[in-house]
Design a protein around this motif. Sequence first.
Motif, PDB file in Angstrom:
ATOM      1  N   MET A  55       0.852  -1.191   0.000  1.00 47.15           N
ATOM      2  CA  MET A  55       0.000   0.000   0.000  1.00 47.15           C
ATOM      3  C   MET A  55       0.888   1.241   0.000  1.00 47.15           C
ATOM      4  SD  MET A  55      -3.299  -1.115   2.282  1.00 47.15           S
ATOM      5  CE  MET A  55      -2.696  -0.442   3.766  1.00 47.15           C
ATOM      6  N   LEU A  56       0.378   2.290  -0.600  1.00 48.03           N
ATOM      7  CA  LEU A  56       1.104   3.552  -0.706  1.00 48.03           C
ATOM      8  C   LEU A  56       0.595   4.558   0.314  1.00 48.03           C
ATOM      9  CD1 LEU A  56       0.999   3.894  -4.604  1.00 48.03           C
ATOM     10  CD2 LEU A  56       2.701   2.721  -3.196  1.00 48.03           C
ATOM     11  N   ASP A  57       1.454   5.523   0.680  1.00 43.50           N
ATOM     12  CA  ASP A  57       1.005   6.600   1.556  1.00 43.50           C
ATOM     13  C   ASP A  57       0.326   7.675   0.700  1.00 43.50           C
ATOM     14  OD1 ASP A  57       3.030   8.157   0.376  1.00 43.50           O
ATOM     15  OD2 ASP A  57       4.326   8.088   2.133  1.00 43.50           O
ATOM     16  N   VAL A  58      -0.069   8.768   1.319  1.00 43.99           N
ATOM     17  CA  VAL A  58      -0.806   9.811   0.607  1.00 43.99           C
ATOM     18  C   VAL A  58       0.030  10.495  -0.473  1.00 43.99           C
ATOM     19  CG1 VAL A  58      -2.399  10.241   2.504  1.00 43.99           C
ATOM     20  CG2 VAL A  58      -0.272  11.515   2.391  1.00 43.99           C
ATOM     21  N   ASN A  76       4.223   6.981  -1.997  1.00 43.12           N
ATOM     22  CA  ASN A  76       5.401   6.194  -1.624  1.00 43.12           C
ATOM     23  C   ASN A  76       4.975   4.856  -1.024  1.00 43.12           C
ATOM     24  OD1 ASN A  76       7.266   8.387  -2.170  1.00 43.12           O
ATOM     25  ND2 ASN A  76       6.455   9.319  -0.320  1.00 43.12           N
ATOM     26  N   VAL A  77       5.769   3.812  -1.232  1.00 44.71           N
ATOM     27  CA  VAL A  77       5.492   2.526  -0.596  1.00 44.71           C
ATOM     28  C   VAL A  77       5.496   2.728   0.910  1.00 44.71           C
ATOM     29  CG1 VAL A  77       6.362   0.197  -0.196  1.00 44.71           C
ATOM     30  CG2 VAL A  77       6.452   1.168  -2.491  1.00 44.71           C
ATOM     31  N   ALA A  78       4.435   2.282   1.572  1.00 44.24           N
ATOM     32  CA  ALA A  78       4.293   2.528   3.003  1.00 44.24           C
ATOM     33  C   ALA A  78       4.280   1.247   3.834  1.00 44.24           C
ATOM     34  CB  ALA A  78       3.017   3.323   3.267  1.00 44.24           C
ATOM     35  N   GLU A  79       3.416   0.302   3.469  1.00 42.77           N
ATOM     36  CA  GLU A  79       3.224  -0.898   4.270  1.00 42.77           C
ATOM     37  C   GLU A  79       2.430  -1.912   3.459  1.00 42.77           C
ATOM     38  OE1 GLU A  79       0.871   0.252   7.656  1.00 42.77           O
ATOM     39  OE2 GLU A  79      -0.463   1.448   6.427  1.00 42.77           O
ATOM     40  N   CYS A  80       2.281  -3.097   4.022  1.00 40.54           N
ATOM     41  CA  CYS A  80       1.391  -4.092   3.435  1.00 40.54           C
ATOM     42  C   CYS A  80       0.056  -4.016   4.171  1.00 40.54           C
ATOM     43  CB  CYS A  80       1.988  -5.484   3.569  1.00 40.54           C
ATOM     44  SG  CYS A  80       3.486  -5.708   2.593  1.00 40.54           S
ATOM     45  N   THR A  81      -0.909  -4.815   3.747  1.00 35.15           N
ATOM     46  CA  THR A  81      -2.228  -4.722   4.385  1.00 35.15           C
ATOM     47  C   THR A  81      -2.244  -5.282   5.798  1.00 35.15           C
ATOM     48  OG1 THR A  81      -2.967  -6.846   3.474  1.00 35.15           O
ATOM     49  CG2 THR A  81      -3.412  -4.856   2.171  1.00 35.15           C
ATOM     50  N   VAL A  82      -1.358  -6.223   6.091  1.00 39.53           N
ATOM     51  CA  VAL A  82      -1.352  -6.838   7.424  1.00 39.53           C
ATOM     52  C   VAL A  82       0.019  -6.810   8.092  1.00 39.53           C
ATOM     53  CG1 VAL A  82      -3.327  -8.326   6.942  1.00 39.53           C
ATOM     54  CG2 VAL A  82      -1.034  -9.156   6.459  1.00 39.53           C
ATOM     55  N   SER A  83       0.975  -6.091   7.499  1.00 38.81           N
ATOM     56  CA  SER A  83       2.317  -6.076   8.083  1.00 38.81           C
ATOM     57  C   SER A  83       3.108  -4.864   7.621  1.00 38.81           C
ATOM     58  CB  SER A  83       3.074  -7.350   7.676  1.00 38.81           C
ATOM     59  OG  SER A  83       3.234  -7.400   6.277  1.00 38.81           O
ATOM     60  N   VAL A  89       6.636  -3.274   6.063  1.00 35.87           N
ATOM     61  CA  VAL A  89       7.488  -3.684   4.958  1.00 35.87           C
ATOM     62  C   VAL A  89       8.882  -3.108   5.185  1.00 35.87           C
ATOM     63  CG1 VAL A  89       6.832  -1.734   3.509  1.00 35.87           C
ATOM     64  CG2 VAL A  89       7.668  -3.799   2.433  1.00 35.87           C
ATOM     65  N   PHE A  90       9.899  -3.840   4.756  1.00 38.43           N
ATOM     66  CA  PHE A  90      11.256  -3.318   4.817  1.00 38.43           C
ATOM     67  C   PHE A  90      12.009  -3.781   3.581  1.00 38.43           C
ATOM     68  CE2 PHE A  90      11.581  -7.442   6.841  1.00 38.43           C
ATOM     69  CZ  PHE A  90      12.792  -7.941   6.401  1.00 38.43           C
ATOM     70  N   PRO A 100      10.104   2.295   5.564  1.00 35.10           N
ATOM     71  CA  PRO A 100       9.500   3.605   5.301  1.00 35.10           C
ATOM     72  C   PRO A 100       9.181   4.352   6.600  1.00 35.10           C
ATOM     73  CG  PRO A 100       8.506   1.947   3.902  1.00 35.10           C
ATOM     74  CD  PRO A 100       9.366   1.223   4.887  1.00 35.10           C
ATOM     75  N   THR A 101       9.357   5.654   6.584  1.00 39.24           N
ATOM     76  CA  THR A 101       9.044   6.489   7.735  1.00 39.24           C
ATOM     77  C   THR A 101       7.534   6.653   7.845  1.00 39.24           C
ATOM     78  OG1 THR A 101      11.097   7.687   7.390  1.00 39.24           O
ATOM     79  CG2 THR A 101       9.469   8.731   8.813  1.00 39.24           C
ATOM     80  N   ALA A 102       7.002   6.415   9.024  1.00 41.13           N
ATOM     81  CA  ALA A 102       5.551   6.477   9.239  1.00 41.13           C
ATOM     82  C   ALA A 102       5.089   7.926   9.359  1.00 41.13           C
ATOM     83  CB  ALA A 102       5.174   5.690  10.485  1.00 41.13           C
ATOM     84  N   GLU A 103       4.919   8.563   8.213  1.00 40.53           N
ATOM     85  CA  GLU A 103       4.412   9.930   8.205  1.00 40.53           C
ATOM     86  C   GLU A 103       2.992   9.989   7.676  1.00 40.53           C
ATOM     87  OE1 GLU A 103       7.256  12.293   6.101  1.00 40.53           O
ATOM     88  OE2 GLU A 103       8.849  11.840   7.517  1.00 40.53           O
ATOM     89  N   GLY A 104       2.644   9.105   6.736  1.00 34.11           N
ATOM     90  CA  GLY A 104       1.309   9.107   6.160  1.00 34.11           C
ATOM     91  C   GLY A 104       0.553   7.823   6.439  1.00 34.11           C
ATOM     92  N   PHE A 105       1.046   7.030   7.399  1.00 33.76           N
ATOM     93  CA  PHE A 105       0.389   5.790   7.781  1.00 33.76           C
ATOM     94  C   PHE A 105       0.742   5.488   9.229  1.00 33.76           C
ATOM     95  CE2 PHE A 105       4.516   4.769   6.067  1.00 33.76           C
ATOM     96  CZ  PHE A 105       5.008   3.776   6.885  1.00 33.76           C
ATOM     97  N   LEU A 106       0.120   4.471   9.799  1.00 35.22           N
ATOM     98  CA  LEU A 106       0.344   4.152  11.208  1.00 35.22           C
ATOM     99  C   LEU A 106       1.692   3.468  11.411  1.00 35.22           C
ATOM    100  CD1 LEU A 106      -3.159   2.801  12.230  1.00 35.22           C
ATOM    101  CD2 LEU A 106      -2.165   5.030  12.749  1.00 35.22           C
ATOM    102  N   ASN A 107       2.405   3.869  12.440  1.00 31.82           N
ATOM    103  CA  ASN A 107       3.675   3.274  12.797  1.00 31.82           C
ATOM    104  C   ASN A 107       3.396   1.923  13.443  1.00 31.82           C
ATOM    105  OD1 ASN A 107       6.387   3.022  13.114  1.00 31.82           O
ATOM    106  ND2 ASN A 107       6.567   4.494  14.759  1.00 31.82           N
ATOM    107  N   GLY A 108       4.049   0.878  12.978  1.00 34.44           N
ATOM    108  CA  GLY A 108       3.819  -0.456  13.523  1.00 34.44           C
ATOM    109  C   GLY A 108       4.790  -0.799  14.626  1.00 34.44           C
ATOM    110  N   ILE A 109       4.436  -1.779  15.429  1.00 36.47           N
ATOM    111  CA  ILE A 109       5.303  -2.191  16.544  1.00 36.47           C
ATOM    112  C   ILE A 109       6.516  -2.966  16.068  1.00 36.47           C
ATOM    113  CG2 ILE A 109       3.436  -2.142  18.236  1.00 36.47           C
ATOM    114  CD1 ILE A 109       3.390  -5.233  18.023  1.00 36.47           C
ATOM    115  N   THR A 110       6.471  -3.488  14.828  1.00 43.21           N
ATOM    116  CA  THR A 110       7.608  -4.239  14.306  1.00 43.21           C
ATOM    117  C   THR A 110       8.482  -3.408  13.381  1.00 43.21           C
ATOM    118  OG1 THR A 110       6.262  -5.090  12.491  1.00 43.21           O
ATOM    119  CG2 THR A 110       6.394  -6.448  14.481  1.00 43.21           C
TER     120      THR A 110
END
Length: 68
Positions: free
Chosen positions: A28-31, A34-41, A43-44, A55-65
């Motif tokens: 998934m992309l941020d606003v 940019n590549v931001a995260e996957c739907t359930v995890s 990404v690195f 990716p830096t969590a600026e346009g999406f939620l920061n994950g614990i992992t």
Amino acid sequence: QAKASGMYVTASMNNNQAQKTGYNDMLMLDVEGNVAECTVSNVFFIKEDGSVHTPTAEGFLNGITSSR
């Protein structure tokens, strides 16, 4: 940071679409597109020099992992 239920709905819809088309997950992309995260995890990426980039969590939620 607060978790918003709307983000879970979007991720769930994208995950369902990925599985309907034969994929396990979807990037998934941020606003800003940019590549931001996957739907359930999170990404690195491993760069050519061996360093890990998350990716830096600026346009999406920061994950614990996340590595940041």
